[in-house]
Enzyme design. Structure first.
Site, PDB file in Angstrom:
ATOM      1  N   ARG A 241      -1.326  -6.622  12.271  1.00  0.00           N
ATOM      2  CA  ARG A 241      -2.597  -5.901  13.070  1.00  0.00           C
ATOM      3  C   ARG A 241      -3.175  -6.601  14.087  1.00  0.00           C
ATOM      4  O   ARG A 241      -3.362  -6.627  15.228  1.00  0.00           O
ATOM      5  CB  ARG A 241      -3.563  -5.295  12.171  1.00  0.00           C
ATOM      6  CG  ARG A 241      -3.258  -3.854  11.771  1.00  0.00           C
ATOM      7  CD  ARG A 241      -4.725  -3.379  11.321  1.00  0.00           C
ATOM      8  NE  ARG A 241      -4.216  -2.224  10.396  1.00  0.00           N
ATOM      9  CZ  ARG A 241      -4.931  -1.358   9.653  1.00  0.00           C
ATOM     10  NH1 ARG A 241      -6.180  -1.610   9.959  1.00  0.00           N
ATOM     11  NH2 ARG A 241      -4.603  -0.335   8.995  1.00  0.00           N
TER      12      ARG A 241
ATOM     13  N   ARG B 258      -0.577   1.994  13.014  1.00  0.00           N
ATOM     14  CA  ARG B 258      -0.985   0.775  12.474  1.00  0.00           C
ATOM     15  C   ARG B 258      -1.003   0.788  10.853  1.00  0.00           C
ATOM     16  O   ARG B 258      -1.598  -0.232  10.317  1.00  0.00           O
ATOM     17  CB  ARG B 258      -2.415   0.855  12.700  1.00  0.00           C
ATOM     18  CG  ARG B 258      -3.284   2.003  12.567  1.00  0.00           C
ATOM     19  CD  ARG B 258      -4.816   1.667  12.849  1.00  0.00           C
ATOM     20  NE  ARG B 258      -5.801   2.572  12.481  1.00  0.00           N
ATOM     21  CZ  ARG B 258      -6.827   2.103  12.195  1.00  0.00           C
ATOM     22  NH1 ARG B 258      -7.330   1.186  12.381  1.00  0.00           N
ATOM     23  NH2 ARG B 258      -7.607   3.288  11.413  1.00  0.00           N
ATOM     24  N   HIS B 259      -0.224   1.393  10.286  1.00  0.00           N
ATOM     25  CA  HIS B 259       0.029   1.524   8.654  1.00  0.00           C
ATOM     26  C   HIS B 259       1.394   0.953   8.324  1.00  0.00           C
ATOM     27  O   HIS B 259       2.429   1.637   8.869  1.00  0.00           O
ATOM     28  CB  HIS B 259      -0.470   2.721   8.306  1.00  0.00           C
ATOM     29  CG  HIS B 259      -1.799   3.038   8.089  1.00  0.00           C
ATOM     30  ND1 HIS B 259      -2.549   3.856   8.944  1.00  0.00           N
ATOM     31  CD2 HIS B 259      -2.759   2.895   7.252  1.00  0.00           C
ATOM     32  CE1 HIS B 259      -3.922   3.781   8.793  1.00  0.00           C
ATOM     33  NE2 HIS B 259      -4.146   3.200   7.638  1.00  0.00           N
TER      34      HIS B 259
ATOM     35  N   ARG C 241       0.805  -1.110   0.007  1.00  0.00           N
ATOM     36  CA  ARG C 241      -0.100   0.029  -0.009  1.00  0.00           C
ATOM     37  C   ARG C 241       0.974   1.219   0.002  1.00  0.00           C
ATOM     38  O   ARG C 241       1.738   1.408   0.878  1.00  0.00           O
ATOM     39  CB  ARG C 241      -0.870   0.028   1.197  1.00  0.00           C
ATOM     40  CG  ARG C 241      -1.894  -0.969   1.502  1.00  0.00           C
ATOM     41  CD  ARG C 241      -3.257  -0.950   0.719  1.00  0.00           C
ATOM     42  NE  ARG C 241      -3.915  -2.160   0.517  1.00  0.00           N
ATOM     43  CZ  ARG C 241      -4.773  -2.720   1.223  1.00  0.00           C
ATOM     44  NH1 ARG C 241      -5.034  -1.903   2.416  1.00  0.00           N
ATOM     45  NH2 ARG C 241      -5.300  -3.714   0.916  1.00  0.00           N
TER      46      ARG C 241
ATOM     47  N   GLU D 251       0.307   4.350   0.846  1.00  0.00           N
ATOM     48  CA  GLU D 251      -0.209   5.271   1.835  1.00  0.00           C
ATOM     49  C   GLU D 251       0.940   5.714   2.420  1.00  0.00           C
ATOM     50  O   GLU D 251       1.791   5.289   3.165  1.00  0.00           O
ATOM     51  CB  GLU D 251      -1.154   4.515   2.278  1.00  0.00           C
ATOM     52  CG  GLU D 251      -2.468   4.104   1.711  1.00  0.00           C
ATOM     53  CD  GLU D 251      -3.278   3.325   2.819  1.00  0.00           C
ATOM     54  OE1 GLU D 251      -2.629   2.835   3.875  1.00  0.00           O
ATOM     55  OE2 GLU D 251      -4.441   3.255   2.379  1.00  0.00           O
TER      56      GLU D 251
ATOM     57  N   SER E 199     -12.071  -5.936   6.428  1.00  0.00           N
ATOM     58  CA  SER E 199     -13.163  -5.283   5.708  1.00  0.00           C
ATOM     59  C   SER E 199     -13.660  -6.081   4.501  1.00  0.00           C
ATOM     60  O   SER E 199     -12.525  -6.552   3.814  1.00  0.00           O
ATOM     61  CB  SER E 199     -12.447  -3.809   5.242  1.00  0.00           C
ATOM     62  OG  SER E 199     -13.622  -3.125   4.701  1.00  0.00           O
TER      63      SER E 199
ATOM     64  N   GLU F 120     -10.286  -1.749  13.328  1.00  0.00           N
ATOM     65  CA  GLU F 120     -10.628  -2.450  12.189  1.00  0.00           C
ATOM     66  C   GLU F 120      -9.433  -3.639  11.783  1.00  0.00           C
ATOM     67  O   GLU F 120      -8.336  -2.882  11.737  1.00  0.00           O
ATOM     68  CB  GLU F 120     -11.061  -1.674  10.922  1.00  0.00           C
ATOM     69  CG  GLU F 120     -11.259  -2.281   9.974  1.00  0.00           C
ATOM     70  CD  GLU F 120     -10.660  -1.924   8.712  1.00  0.00           C
ATOM     71  OE1 GLU F 120     -10.406  -0.908   8.541  1.00  0.00           O
ATOM     72  OE2 GLU F 120     -10.198  -3.002   7.976  1.00  0.00           O
TER      73      GLU F 120
END
Lengths: 531, 322
Positions: A505, A311-312, A303, A305, A457, A454
């Site tokens: 996670r 948490r990323h 990812r 991001e 998903s 979360e």
């Protein structure tokens, strides 16, 4: 003042000077003598040591192991050193955790992974003074081979994992020497948060740990974390295989971004460019259309991001599930939640020592869950949040603080750290999400939460090319780019759904840790590409 | 006492008295010109109005003392489970009560549980699988007859291995259970390692309710309002406490004493708290069932047990006990 007097004065001065010089000389001579004496003594000692060290061949630096010979020597594991082994002479390979010399004795703590044992070298008929000195000077973290007698101890050794026995060393050889200066001390790295500050002791910050990951991973805490992580993976595979799932491998280099197009890494691919897969979803779905019925895969997910949060990560291990169902997508939810519950149960029953070890450094409440898993609907969550004073619209997505708050509210009422939130508003989900059959505002989609964060998903996916095209157009997605995706559903596709979990996670939240980097062995984030 | 007599200074004036106050006879006009109130007291002659007032106060005080004694009697049975229920007190209370029917009032969930926020109102009950709360299961059955109830059973991670009967104790899964919003009420039973049953409803506005008896009272209020007559309500309450403190947890001796009291109460009417079936009957029946002392009891109790069974509400509890 006369000349003589002046002369006299200078003479006096000279005399004084010479006196000073004399004194200096004398001192220097004394010093030299002392030095010589010391050297002589040292030499004599050395000589005497060389001469009368009866234990000369019982210790030393061993030659680098280049597989010169194949010994049939049996090496005992530290964890197997129990009172049953008392009075046996054994060989052992371990790291020197600490060493402490005390007159004619030297205490060592020998460590193997998370287990350690106390060892003792004492001047006697087996060990000489020199041997004790040698043992005391072995640098921390060196690897040694030790021959020793297992002895029972009167008082339990509280500081070691093997509390009932100690080793009386008869031979000790260094197999691999560590540099004397360690970038971080293991004791500092396992010190509980906050305790160090109170007592003025050192703690090791995250970046130092990650820069010297090899040493940091040797700590009992890291050992426990990654053993538990391996357990999560194993339990995930076992549970799903028992349920009739097939493990698949999906490509990580892909031609088009699977979700929209943002957040993907571009890599050069010969004369054009390609992307790193941000989810194996498309391939999972194609496997369903290819009649594999139920599939899962474990693999890296990328990812792009640029978020530096706890948490990323830019690369993590995805545990992905996709399955065809008969009539209702809750069949999928039940499968996934049951898998998670089996994982939690397996961890609770088989990894208690690891959990306790991590808890010593990072205390947290034990992870609680319900079986079958609690399922709440989005409207219920909104009602709970509104009751708690949060103002948000019916079709708004949950913000991270609201997720946390909801997690607390659910925990308070149902006492569970794991639950499913079902029926998200259609507007906040990706285009391939199946809309709710009765209320077009909602969708057949769900998130799963651990300790209010979360972890998964998922949704029922649209398996009809026509509807998929409509939804894509509604989201203003270029149909050309996702043509191959839509085409997959043109030749008959079973209704299906699924979801993906981040391994790091799950481990972080199960253990109640506060940073996903602690559960990633070599984490990748926007600011870290090494080691 | 002889004094100079003086003519009134002012002539008789007509005064408009306010009408919003209590009316009292004009003491000046009533006493006439001969004496004042002081005078009456001095003679040791008490005003009849004051006498009446005193009598009324005495009466009120007496009633209060009676009430206090009754409450203390009840408190004794609550705080000290060993103490025997003062049957005379409760019977005297019940004798005063007018007949008041339970189950007659309509209950409104909005009024009882707060405004509907468009989401399922979920009652969460934590119970220990070692001691299933039979009363609550029976009340769950009654709630299901009254409302659309979504019943779910979970096992908390603090217990491992629960009997299969306990997992199906709320009956088969509702056909619509995939849509939580279609139900009026949620009944979520969680088997958990708790010392005594515990109920949670609205965590923000309500503290958890502890103890099977108290949870039962809460649930029963959803079925029928408590008797408006306080004496009858108290009687029901006291039977519920007797059931849980003495019948379920008490010694053999206490149990025998309670059974005698039950027997005599049932001699006066078909149900424990009078003419209507109530929470008192539910609690006592379940506690009897739980400790298996239903057999070998007096005639009235036997008859009552039969009637309870005929109602058909106790199926779930009976299943679990077997």
């Amino acid at each position: 003042m006369t000349k003589e007097e002046v002369n006299g004065a200078t003479e006096d001065e000279q005399q004084a000077q010479s006196k000073k010089a004399l004194k200096k000389q004398q001192k220097e001579a004394e010093k030299a003598a002392k030095k010589a004496e010391k050297q002589a003594k040292l030499a004599a000692e050395q000589q005497s040591a060389d001469e009368d060290d009866f234990a000369k061949d019982r210790y030393g630096l061993s030659a680098m192991v280049q597989s010169q010979q194949k010994l049939d020597r049996v090496l005992v594991r530290v964890q197997d050193l129990t009172p049953e082994k008392v009075d046996q002479l054994i060989w052992l390979r371990a790291r020197v955790h600490t060493s402490r010399a005390k007159g004619k004795q030297c205490f060592l703590v020998l460590r193997q992974q998370q287990f350690n044992v106390q060892a003792l070298v004492a001047v006697g008929d087996r060990a000489s003074k020199q041997m004790v000195k040698f043992a005391a000077n072995i640098t921390k973290e060196s690897i040694v081979d030790v021959e020793a007698m297992v002895r029972k101890v009167e008082q339990k050794i509280e500081s070691c994992s093997q509390q009932d026995v100690e080793l009386h060393i008869e031979r000790i050889f260094v197999i691999s020497q560590a540099e004397p200066r360690l970038p971080l001390q293991l004791e500092d790295a396992v010190r509980p948060d906050g305790e160090g500050e109170e007592e003025g002791r050192a703690t090791v910050n995250q970046d130092t740990r990650l820069d010297n990951r090899v040493i940091d991973l040797r700590t009992t805490t890291s050992q426990a974390i990654f053993r538990l992580q391996s357990g999560v993976c194993q339990l995930f595979r076992d549970t799903l295989t028992n349920k009739g799932f097939v493990e698949i491998q999906t490509p990580k280099i892909i031609s088009a971004a699977s979700e929209g197009g943002a957040n993907v890494f571009t890599v050069s691919y010969f004369k054009s460019s390609a992307y790193l897969a941000q989810s194996p979803q498309l391939y999972k779905q194609m496997c369903i259309c290819a009649d594999f019925d139920k599939v899962f895969c474990v693999g890296p997910v990328f990812r792009a991001e640029d978020s530096n949060t706890h948490r990323h990560l830019t690369e993590f291990v995805g545990l992905d599930i996709e399955m065809a169902f008969n009539y209702h997508y809750h069949e999928v939810i039940e499968s996934i939640t049951d898998t998670m519950v089996q994982i939690f149960k397996g961890l609770r029953d088989n990894f208690q020592t690891e959990i306790q070890t991590v808890n010593k450094q990072f205390p947290s409440e034990p992870f609680k869950f319900l079986e079958p898993t609690l399922r709440l609907e989005y409207t219920e969550a909104l009602a709970m949040l509104r009751e708690a004073g949060v103002e948000m619209g019916d079709e708004d997505d949950l913000s991270t603080p609201n997720e946390k708050l909801l997690g607390r509210l659910v925990k308070e009422k149902y006492d569970t750290d794991f639950y499913v939130l079902d029926k998200y508003p259609l507007a906040v989900r990706p285009f391939y999400t199946m809309p709710d059959p009765t209320n077009p505002k909602y969708s057949n989609s769900y998130d799963m939460f651990m300790r209010g964060e979360e972890i998964l998903s998922g949704a029922q996916r649209i398996h009809d090319a026509q509807l998929l095209t409509e939804r894509a157009q509604h989201h203003q997605i270029d149909l050309e780019k996702i043509k191959s995706y839509i085409d997959s559903f043109r030749y008959g596709a079973p209704p299906h759904g699924g979801g993906g979990i981040g391994l790091e996670r799950v481990c972080m939240l199960y253990l109640g840790l506060h940073n996903v980097r602690q559960t990633s062995m070599f984490p990748r984030d926007p600011k870290r590409l090494t080691p | 006492m002889s004094m100079y007599q003086v003519k009134p200074v002012c002539p008789d004036i007509k005064i408009d008295l306010p009408t919003c106050m209590y009316k009292l006879p004009n003491i000046h006009t009533r006493q006439g010109n001969s004496c004042s109130p002081d005078h009456a007291l001095q003679n040791g002659d008490v005003d009849p109005a004051v006498k009446a007032l005193e009598a009324r106060q005495d009466e009120i005080m007496r009633k209060l003392y009676e009430l206090k004694a009754a409450v203390e009697g009840l408190a004794k049975t609550v705080t000290t489970p060993d103490a025997d229920l003062d049957v005379t007190v409760s019977s005297s209370l019940s004798s005063q009560s007018s007949s008041c029917a339970i189950f007659k009032g309509t209950t409104n969930l909005d009024a009882l549980l707060g405004k509907d926020l468009g989401a399922l109102r979920d009652i969460v009950i934590n119970a220990n699988p070692a001691k299933p709360p039979l009363t609550l299961l029976v009340l769950h059955g009654l709630l299901c007859q009254r409302y659309r109830v979504l019943s779910t059973v979970h096992v908390h991670s603090s217990v491992s291995g629960v009997r299969p009967q306990l997992l199906s104790c709320l009956g088969p899964k509702h056909a619509d259970s995939y849509a939580r919003h279609m139900f009026q009420l949620g009944f979520t039973l969680i088997w958990k390692d708790v010392p005594k049953p515990q109920m949670k409803f609205s965590v923000r506005n309500m503290c958890p309710i502890e103890g099977e008896a108290n949870v039962a009272r809460f649930l029963f209020k959803l079925l029928a309002p408590y008797p408006s007559d306080p004496a009858l309500a108290t009687l029901v309450d006291s039977w519920v406490d007797t059931a849980f403190y003495q019948l379920a947890d008490g010694s053999a001796k206490e149990r025998a004493a309670v059974l005698r009291a039950v027997n005599s109460a049932l001699g006066r009417g078909p149900w424990l708290s009078g003419p209507e079936f109530s929470l008192a009957d539910v609690a006592c029946y379940c506690c009897l069932l739980q400790n298996g002392s239903a057999a070998s009891t007096a005639a009235n109790v036997q008859r009552w047990i039969k009637s309870c069974e005929n109602l058909g509400h106790f199926g779930p509890a009976q299943l679990l006990v077997k």
